[in-house]
Scaffold this active site. Structure first.
Site, PDB file in Angstrom:
ATOM      1  N   SER A  56       0.832  -1.202   0.000  1.00 31.19           N
ATOM      2  CA  SER A  56       0.000   0.000   0.000  1.00 31.19           C
ATOM      3  C   SER A  56       0.868   1.254   0.000  1.00 31.19           C
ATOM      4  O   SER A  56       1.966   1.251   0.573  1.00 31.19           O
ATOM      5  CB  SER A  56      -0.856  -0.027   1.270  1.00 31.19           C
ATOM      6  N   TYR A  83      -1.595  -0.386  10.557  1.00 33.34           N
ATOM      7  CA  TYR A  83      -1.866  -1.045   9.272  1.00 33.34           C
ATOM      8  C   TYR A  83      -0.686  -0.867   8.324  1.00 33.34           C
ATOM      9  O   TYR A  83      -0.163  -1.836   7.755  1.00 33.34           O
ATOM     10  CB  TYR A  83      -3.142  -0.478   8.632  1.00 33.34           C
ATOM     11  N   LYS A 127       2.316  -3.602   6.634  1.00 29.72           N
ATOM     12  CA  LYS A 127       2.703  -3.738   5.219  1.00 29.72           C
ATOM     13  C   LYS A 127       4.217  -3.539   5.066  1.00 29.72           C
ATOM     14  O   LYS A 127       4.872  -4.247   4.295  1.00 29.72           O
ATOM     15  CB  LYS A 127       1.946  -2.724   4.358  1.00 29.72           C
TER      16      LYS A 127
HETATM   17  P1  NAD Z   1     -11.074  -7.078   1.392  1.00 29.24           P
HETATM   18  O1  NAD Z   1     -11.287  -7.003   2.862  1.00 29.24           O
HETATM   19  O2  NAD Z   1     -12.230  -6.901   0.498  1.00 29.24           O
HETATM   20  O3  NAD Z   1     -10.387  -8.479   1.018  1.00 29.24           O
HETATM   21  C1  NAD Z   1      -9.493  -9.129   1.869  1.00 29.24           C
HETATM   22  C2  NAD Z   1      -9.817 -10.622   1.804  1.00 29.24           C
HETATM   23  O4  NAD Z   1      -8.875 -11.337   2.600  1.00 29.24           O
HETATM   24  C3  NAD Z   1     -11.212 -10.937   2.348  1.00 29.24           C
HETATM   25  O5  NAD Z   1     -11.877 -11.813   1.470  1.00 29.24           O
HETATM   26  C4  NAD Z   1     -10.933 -11.609   3.685  1.00 29.24           C
HETATM   27  O6  NAD Z   1     -11.932 -12.527   4.060  1.00 29.24           O
HETATM   28  C5  NAD Z   1      -9.583 -12.272   3.400  1.00 29.24           C
HETATM   29  N1  NAD Z   1      -8.775 -12.491   4.610  1.00 29.24           N
HETATM   30  C6  NAD Z   1      -8.421 -11.582   5.546  1.00 29.24           C
HETATM   31  N2  NAD Z   1      -7.656 -12.153   6.485  1.00 29.24           N
HETATM   32  C7  NAD Z   1      -7.507 -13.456   6.123  1.00 29.24           C
HETATM   33  C8  NAD Z   1      -6.823 -14.560   6.691  1.00 29.24           C
HETATM   34  N3  NAD Z   1      -6.162 -14.452   7.841  1.00 29.24           N
HETATM   35  N4  NAD Z   1      -6.883 -15.754   6.056  1.00 29.24           N
HETATM   36  C9  NAD Z   1      -7.573 -15.888   4.897  1.00 29.24           C
HETATM   37  N5  NAD Z   1      -8.245 -14.886   4.324  1.00 29.24           N
HETATM   38  C10 NAD Z   1      -8.214 -13.685   4.928  1.00 29.24           C
HETATM   39  O7  NAD Z   1      -9.921  -6.033   1.042  1.00 29.24           O
HETATM   40  P2  NAD Z   1      -9.360  -5.544  -0.371  1.00 29.24           P
HETATM   41  O8  NAD Z   1      -9.704  -4.111  -0.521  1.00 29.24           O
HETATM   42  O9  NAD Z   1      -9.720  -6.489  -1.421  1.00 29.24           O
HETATM   43  O10 NAD Z   1      -7.796  -5.598  -0.087  1.00 29.24           O
HETATM   44  C11 NAD Z   1      -7.003  -6.677  -0.503  1.00 29.24           C
HETATM   45  C12 NAD Z   1      -5.557  -6.417  -0.116  1.00 29.24           C
HETATM   46  O11 NAD Z   1      -5.117  -5.221  -0.736  1.00 29.24           O
HETATM   47  C13 NAD Z   1      -5.334  -6.234   1.381  1.00 29.24           C
HETATM   48  O12 NAD Z   1      -4.134  -6.883   1.725  1.00 29.24           O
HETATM   49  C14 NAD Z   1      -5.208  -4.752   1.542  1.00 29.24           C
HETATM   50  O13 NAD Z   1      -4.391  -4.402   2.643  1.00 29.24           O
HETATM   51  C15 NAD Z   1      -4.537  -4.361   0.241  1.00 29.24           C
HETATM   52  N6  NAD Z   1      -4.800  -2.969  -0.133  1.00 29.24           N
HETATM   53  C16 NAD Z   1      -6.084  -2.554  -0.265  1.00 29.24           C
HETATM   54  C17 NAD Z   1      -6.334  -1.222  -0.588  1.00 29.24           C
HETATM   55  C18 NAD Z   1      -7.736  -0.709  -0.695  1.00 29.24           C
HETATM   56  O14 NAD Z   1      -7.929   0.515  -0.612  1.00 29.24           O
HETATM   57  N7  NAD Z   1      -8.746  -1.542  -0.892  1.00 29.24           N
HETATM   58  C19 NAD Z   1      -5.256  -0.340  -0.787  1.00 29.24           C
HETATM   59  C20 NAD Z   1      -3.959  -0.820  -0.641  1.00 29.24           C
HETATM   60  C21 NAD Z   1      -3.739  -2.146  -0.313  1.00 29.24           C
HETATM   61  C1  WQD Z   2      -9.563   9.702   0.545  1.00 29.37           C
HETATM   62  C2  WQD Z   2      -9.806  11.205   0.764  1.00 29.37           C
HETATM   63  C3  WQD Z   2     -10.112  11.793   3.062  1.00 29.37           C
HETATM   64  C4  WQD Z   2     -13.876   9.619   3.612  1.00 29.37           C
HETATM   65  C5  WQD Z   2      -6.818   4.748   2.713  1.00 29.37           C
HETATM   66  C6  WQD Z   2      -5.668   3.988   3.319  1.00 29.37           C
HETATM   67  C7  WQD Z   2      -4.757   3.485   2.214  1.00 29.37           C
HETATM   68  C8  WQD Z   2      -5.525   2.669   1.194  1.00 29.37           C
HETATM   69  C9  WQD Z   2      -6.690   3.416   0.685  1.00 29.37           C
HETATM   70  C10 WQD Z   2      -5.364   0.396   2.042  1.00 29.37           C
HETATM   71  C11 WQD Z   2      -9.064  11.778   1.956  1.00 29.37           C
HETATM   72  C12 WQD Z   2     -11.386  12.048   2.276  1.00 29.37           C
HETATM   73  C13 WQD Z   2     -12.727  10.152   3.082  1.00 29.37           C
HETATM   74  C14 WQD Z   2     -14.941  10.481   3.954  1.00 29.37           C
HETATM   75  C15 WQD Z   2     -13.628  12.337   3.196  1.00 29.37           C
HETATM   76  N1  WQD Z   2      -6.032   1.445   1.750  1.00 29.37           N
HETATM   77  N2  WQD Z   2     -12.591  11.489   2.879  1.00 29.37           N
HETATM   78  N3  WQD Z   2     -14.777  11.819   3.732  1.00 29.37           N
HETATM   79  O1  WQD Z   2      -7.117   7.779   3.452  1.00 29.37           O
HETATM   80  O2  WQD Z   2      -6.238   8.134   1.101  1.00 29.37           O
HETATM   81  O3  WQD Z   2      -6.289   5.866   2.032  1.00 29.37           O
HETATM   82  O4  WQD Z   2      -7.490   3.873   1.786  1.00 29.37           O
HETATM   83  O5  WQD Z   2      -4.177   0.191   1.909  1.00 29.37           O
HETATM   84  O6  WQD Z   2      -3.792   2.704   2.798  1.00 29.37           O
HETATM   85  O7  WQD Z   2      -4.957   4.849   4.158  1.00 29.37           O
HETATM   86  O8  WQD Z   2      -8.415   6.941   1.429  1.00 29.37           O
HETATM   87  O9  WQD Z   2     -10.757   6.903   0.746  1.00 29.37           O
HETATM   88  O10 WQD Z   2     -10.220   7.039   3.212  1.00 29.37           O
HETATM   89  O11 WQD Z   2      -9.795   9.012   1.772  1.00 29.37           O
HETATM   90  O12 WQD Z   2     -13.536  13.551   3.031  1.00 29.37           O
HETATM   91  O13 WQD Z   2     -16.001  10.056   4.467  1.00 29.37           O
HETATM   92  O14 WQD Z   2     -11.208  11.381   1.049  1.00 29.37           O
HETATM   93  O15 WQD Z   2      -9.920  12.779   4.031  1.00 29.37           O
HETATM   94  O16 WQD Z   2      -8.705  13.081   1.619  1.00 29.37           O
HETATM   95  P1  WQD Z   2      -6.975   7.297   2.068  1.00 29.37           P
HETATM   96  P2  WQD Z   2      -9.870   7.415   1.814  1.00 29.37           P
END
Ligand code: NAD
Ligand code: WQD
Length: 340
Positions: A124, A148, A152
């Site tokens: 991330s 979190y 990572k």
């Molecule tokens: P999500 O919660 O929709 O998917 C995660 C999946 O992993 C779920 O299906 C959950 O049941 C499974 N899971 C969690 N812990 C587990 C475990 N211990 N064993 C087996 N399965 C498990 O989330 P997502 O948005 O699809 O994110 C996927 C990955 O991408 C995550 O690692 C997250 O940190 C990373 N990521 C997501 C974002 C985002 O904004 N969505 C941004 C950056 C990184």
């Molecule tokens: C985006 C913008 C908020 C909600 C997070 C994690 C990052 C990644 C993605 C996993 C910001 C604003 C948000 C709301 C708002 N996930 N906002 N009202 O914080 O950039 O990133 O999610 O890895 O690691 O940190 O994403 O979508 O929460 O916010 O004004 O109700 O929207 O302040 O400027 P962020 P976000």
């Protein structure tokens, strides 16, 4: 040879399953369904027109993971399984270290034991902490603030050490910026289990009438309109980056067996830009109020994407209009997510 997709029932993982199946790969999903719904697997099967192999296993259960890797004769793992909510990681850090760090350690140990040496990991932009320079390159110092983000960064360290220890490993660390959007069919998409903490699913629920009003967290940042700027990337572009990374790893020589790339578009949009774009896509009003800044937020964060283009031959193709349109299509077809 099969690719094991951990977290394949989740938001990004489900889209990855579709992309890998459509590219002709055999896959098996490994998921504990902790934050997802098994219905997503039926939807993947519907889109790809084939049955999905599924193992309900927790990545922390090393013997079960090793057994699945052997039974399916896996050659690679795409690793999405993890917890991802920044605020929750602050209130319950031990769950995050256990699930993300211990879980990944056990998964890697199972891979080591069974001779599976190819891994693509969901990292991330959170690992960078507050950006010192923009756009953010992969060389930007890491310095995550939240537990979190720290999980990572620790996993990234574990992976780079592993790659050095044994040159047969092939590892891709992909640092996502802000994934949004949904598959164009509207059959799979983001299905937050609780009140959304991220902007796009919150906006979508306001447009759909599930929530009254969006709180915009701060309008006094040093950005063009005062609201936070982020690099939103369509989830299908994002998972296509995984396919490119997988193909690149297959060709990599041992001298350079661990790559790290940003997956973003390189363009920043503000919260107000997002509201306007979603209003256009949905033709619905998005009422909002200005609220105080959210703790831990930065003014602006967007990616330098040149490494992704150079190293894995990938650039994002879908624009903000597609991100909003596809999210709205998913929400209209599934107003209560997979519960419908
Ligand atoms: P999500 O919660 O929709 O998917 C995660 C999946 O992993 C779920 O299906 C959950 O049941 C499974 N899971 C969690 N812990 C587990 C475990 N211990 N064993 C087996 N399965 C498990 O989330 P997502 O948005 O699809 O994110 C996927 C990955 O991408 C995550 O690692 C997250 O940190 C990373 N990521 C997501 C974002 C985002 O904004 N969505 C941004 C950056 C990184
Ligand atoms: C985006 C913008 C908020 C909600 C997070 C994690 C990052 C990644 C993605 C996993 C910001 C604003 C948000 C709301 C708002 N996930 N906002 N009202 O914080 O950039 O990133 O999610 O890895 O690691 O940190 O994403 O979508 O929460 O916010 O004004 O109700 O929207 O302040 O400027 P962020 P976000």
């Amino acid at each position: 040879m099969t690719i094991l997709i951990t977290g394949g029932a989740g938001y990004i993982g489900s889209h990855c399953c579709v992309t890998f199946l459509e590219a002709g790969h055999d896959i098996v999903v490994l998921d504990n369904l902790g934050t997802s719904n098994v219905e997503s697997l039926n939807r993947i099967a519907e889109i790809a027109q084939q049955k999905i192999s599924f193992e309900q296993i927790d990545i922390r259960d090393k013997p079960a993971v090793a057994d699945a890797l052997k039974r399916y004769r896996c050659s690679a793992v795409v690793h999405f399984a993890g917890l991802k909510i920044v605020g929750e990681s602050i209130s319950d850090p031990l769950s995050y270290y256990d699930n993300n760090v211990v879980g990944t350690h056990r998964l890697l140990a199972a891979m080591q034991e069974t001779g599976v040496r190819k891994l693509i990991f969901s990292s991330s932009a959170n690992v960078y902490g507050p950006p010192e320079t923009q756009p953010v390159t992969e060389a930007h110092p890491t310095g995550p603030i939240s537990p979190y983000g720290k999980t990572k960064a620790i996993i990234e360290q574990m992976l780079t050490d592993l790659a050095v220890s044994d040159e047969s490993w092939r590892i891709a660390i992909l640092r996502y910026f802000n994934p949004v959007g949904a598959h164009k069919s509207g059959l799979i998409g983001e299905d937050p289990q609780d009140v959304p903490t991220n902007l796009m699913p919150y906006i979508a629920q306001v447009a759909a009438g599930r929530r009254d009003c969006l709180s915009v967290f701060g309008d006094d940042y040093d950005t063009p309109d005062g609201t936070g700027v982020r690099d939103y990337i369509h989830v299908v572009d994002l998972v296509e980056g995984h396919l490119k990374a997988y193909e690149t790893l297959a060709q990599r020589d041992s001298a350079d067996n661990c790559l790290t790339v940003n997956l973003g578009t390189g363009t920043g949009y503000s919260v107000l830009d997002m509201i306007k774009a979603f209003q256009r896509a949905s033709n619905k009003p998005i009422p909002y109020t200005i609220a105080p800044r959210r703790d831990g937020d930065v003014a602006s964060c967007y990616a330098d994407t040149s490494q992704a283009s150079k190293v894995i031959g990938w650039t994002a193709k879908r624009d903000l209009e597609a991100m909003c349109h596809d999210t709205w299509n998913w929400v209209c077809k599934n107003p209560n997510g997979y519960e419908d």
